[in-house]
Scaffold this motif. Sequence first.
Motif, PDB file in Angstrom:
ATOM      1  N   GLU A  57     -14.814  -1.820   7.695  1.00  0.00           N
ATOM      2  CA  GLU A  57     -16.187  -1.384   7.945  1.00  0.00           C
ATOM      3  C   GLU A  57     -16.295   0.141   7.866  1.00  0.00           C
ATOM      4  O   GLU A  57     -17.243   0.677   7.271  1.00  0.00           O
ATOM      5  N   LEU A  58     -15.328   0.845   8.439  1.00  0.00           N
ATOM      6  CA  LEU A  58     -15.317   2.306   8.379  1.00  0.00           C
ATOM      7  C   LEU A  58     -15.270   2.783   6.929  1.00  0.00           C
ATOM      8  O   LEU A  58     -16.010   3.685   6.541  1.00  0.00           O
ATOM      9  N   ASN A  59     -14.414   2.181   6.125  1.00  0.00           N
ATOM     10  CA  ASN A  59     -14.336   2.561   4.717  1.00  0.00           C
ATOM     11  C   ASN A  59     -15.643   2.285   3.999  1.00  0.00           C
ATOM     12  O   ASN A  59     -16.046   3.053   3.122  1.00  0.00           O
ATOM     13  N   GLY A  60     -16.331   1.223   4.393  1.00  0.00           N
ATOM     14  CA  GLY A  60     -17.647   0.943   3.825  1.00  0.00           C
ATOM     15  C   GLY A  60     -18.654   2.035   4.166  1.00  0.00           C
ATOM     16  O   GLY A  60     -19.467   2.431   3.324  1.00  0.00           O
ATOM     17  N   VAL A  61     -18.587   2.531   5.389  1.00  0.00           N
ATOM     18  CA  VAL A  61     -19.478   3.634   5.784  1.00  0.00           C
ATOM     19  C   VAL A  61     -19.149   4.880   4.966  1.00  0.00           C
ATOM     20  O   VAL A  61     -20.045   5.544   4.447  1.00  0.00           O
ATOM     21  N   TYR A  62     -17.863   5.192   4.844  1.00  0.00           N
ATOM     22  CA  TYR A  62     -17.478   6.362   4.045  1.00  0.00           C
ATOM     23  C   TYR A  62     -17.963   6.240   2.601  1.00  0.00           C
ATOM     24  O   TYR A  62     -18.349   7.219   1.987  1.00  0.00           O
ATOM     25  N   GLU A  63     -17.955   5.036   2.069  1.00  0.00           N
ATOM     26  CA  GLU A  63     -18.349   4.840   0.682  1.00  0.00           C
ATOM     27  C   GLU A  63     -19.862   4.778   0.489  1.00  0.00           C
ATOM     28  O   GLU A  63     -20.367   5.152  -0.571  1.00  0.00           O
ATOM     29  N   ASN A  64     -20.595   4.320   1.509  1.00  0.00           N
ATOM     30  CA  ASN A  64     -22.030   4.107   1.345  1.00  0.00           C
ATOM     31  C   ASN A  64     -22.922   5.041   2.152  1.00  0.00           C
ATOM     32  O   ASN A  64     -24.077   5.254   1.787  1.00  0.00           O
ATOM     33  N   ASP A  65     -22.421   5.562   3.260  1.00  0.00           N
ATOM     34  CA  ASP A  65     -23.251   6.403   4.132  1.00  0.00           C
ATOM     35  C   ASP A  65     -22.371   7.412   4.875  1.00  0.00           C
ATOM     36  O   ASP A  65     -22.329   7.423   6.108  1.00  0.00           O
ATOM     37  N   PRO A  66     -21.629   8.265   4.141  1.00  0.00           N
ATOM     38  CA  PRO A  66     -20.640   9.130   4.780  1.00  0.00           C
ATOM     39  C   PRO A  66     -21.207  10.169   5.744  1.00  0.00           C
ATOM     40  O   PRO A  66     -20.467  10.769   6.506  1.00  0.00           O
ATOM     41  N   ARG A  67     -22.496  10.353   5.744  1.00  0.00           N
ATOM     42  CA  ARG A  67     -23.098  11.323   6.668  1.00  0.00           C
ATOM     43  C   ARG A  67     -23.538  10.686   7.985  1.00  0.00           C
ATOM     44  O   ARG A  67     -24.072  11.362   8.854  1.00  0.00           O
ATOM     45  N   ASN A  68     -23.294   9.389   8.128  1.00  0.00           N
ATOM     46  CA  ASN A  68     -23.684   8.687   9.350  1.00  0.00           C
ATOM     47  C   ASN A  68     -22.602   8.892  10.409  1.00  0.00           C
ATOM     48  O   ASN A  68     -21.812   7.999  10.708  1.00  0.00           O
ATOM     49  N   PHE A  69     -22.578  10.080  10.980  1.00  0.00           N
ATOM     50  CA  PHE A  69     -21.542  10.469  11.930  1.00  0.00           C
ATOM     51  C   PHE A  69     -21.536   9.573  13.163  1.00  0.00           C
ATOM     52  O   PHE A  69     -20.472   9.229  13.677  1.00  0.00           O
ATOM     53  N   THR A  70     -22.691   9.161  13.633  1.00  0.00           N
ATOM     54  CA  THR A  70     -22.766   8.311  14.822  1.00  0.00           C
ATOM     55  C   THR A  70     -22.043   6.992  14.582  1.00  0.00           C
ATOM     56  O   THR A  70     -21.273   6.528  15.424  1.00  0.00           O
ATOM     57  N   TRP A  71     -22.260   6.391  13.436  1.00  0.00           N
ATOM     58  CA  TRP A  71     -21.612   5.125  13.098  1.00  0.00           C
ATOM     59  C   TRP A  71     -20.099   5.312  12.950  1.00  0.00           C
ATOM     60  O   TRP A  71     -19.307   4.493  13.407  1.00  0.00           O
ATOM     61  N   ILE A  72     -19.709   6.401  12.324  1.00  0.00           N
ATOM     62  CA  ILE A  72     -18.285   6.688  12.135  1.00  0.00           C
ATOM     63  C   ILE A  72     -17.591   6.854  13.483  1.00  0.00           C
ATOM     64  O   ILE A  72     -16.529   6.267  13.721  1.00  0.00           O
ATOM     65  N   VAL A  73     -18.192   7.618  14.388  1.00  0.00           N
ATOM     66  CA  VAL A  73     -17.597   7.827  15.714  1.00  0.00           C
ATOM     67  C   VAL A  73     -17.521   6.502  16.465  1.00  0.00           C
ATOM     68  O   VAL A  73     -16.507   6.195  17.104  1.00  0.00           O
ATOM     69  N   ASP A  74     -18.568   5.692  16.377  1.00  0.00           N
ATOM     70  CA  ASP A  74     -18.572   4.393  17.050  1.00  0.00           C
ATOM     71  C   ASP A  74     -17.428   3.515  16.543  1.00  0.00           C
ATOM     72  O   ASP A  74     -16.696   2.905  17.330  1.00  0.00           O
ATOM     73  N   LEU A  75     -17.253   3.460  15.232  1.00  0.00           N
ATOM     74  CA  LEU A  75     -16.172   2.660  14.662  1.00  0.00           C
ATOM     75  C   LEU A  75     -14.803   3.204  15.044  1.00  0.00           C
ATOM     76  O   LEU A  75     -13.875   2.443  15.349  1.00  0.00           O
ATOM     77  N   MET A  76     -14.659   4.515  15.062  1.00  0.00           N
ATOM     78  CA  MET A  76     -13.383   5.124  15.453  1.00  0.00           C
ATOM     79  C   MET A  76     -13.057   4.789  16.915  1.00  0.00           C
ATOM     80  O   MET A  76     -11.902   4.520  17.250  1.00  0.00           O
TER      81      MET A  76
END
Length: 103
Positions: A57-76
Amino acid sequence: MESIVETVMQKLFSEEILHGPMKEIEERYPQWLDEHKTSLSKEEHERYSLQYELIKELNGVYENDPRNFTWIVDLMQKMQECGQPPNDILQDLAPEFGLWNLD
């Protein structure tokens, strides 16, 4: 002070820094899970499987919405709750560091 911390975190979790290693971990995880299926407890297998899904899911965010920092932090954070990825995978990625036996 809060904006400095947020800026540092955004740099650490940026696509440029994390996406490559996370992609490699994602690629290695299915084989590792298959090879260790019989040696893992049910709980360990579930935890590692969840961690693998979160990495995908994290890799999907990086590939499709890399500026969504909130989502990235949540997944991390969710990934961290699962513990460290398997030492075998981490060691394969950077054996020269020798820091992976942290259990």
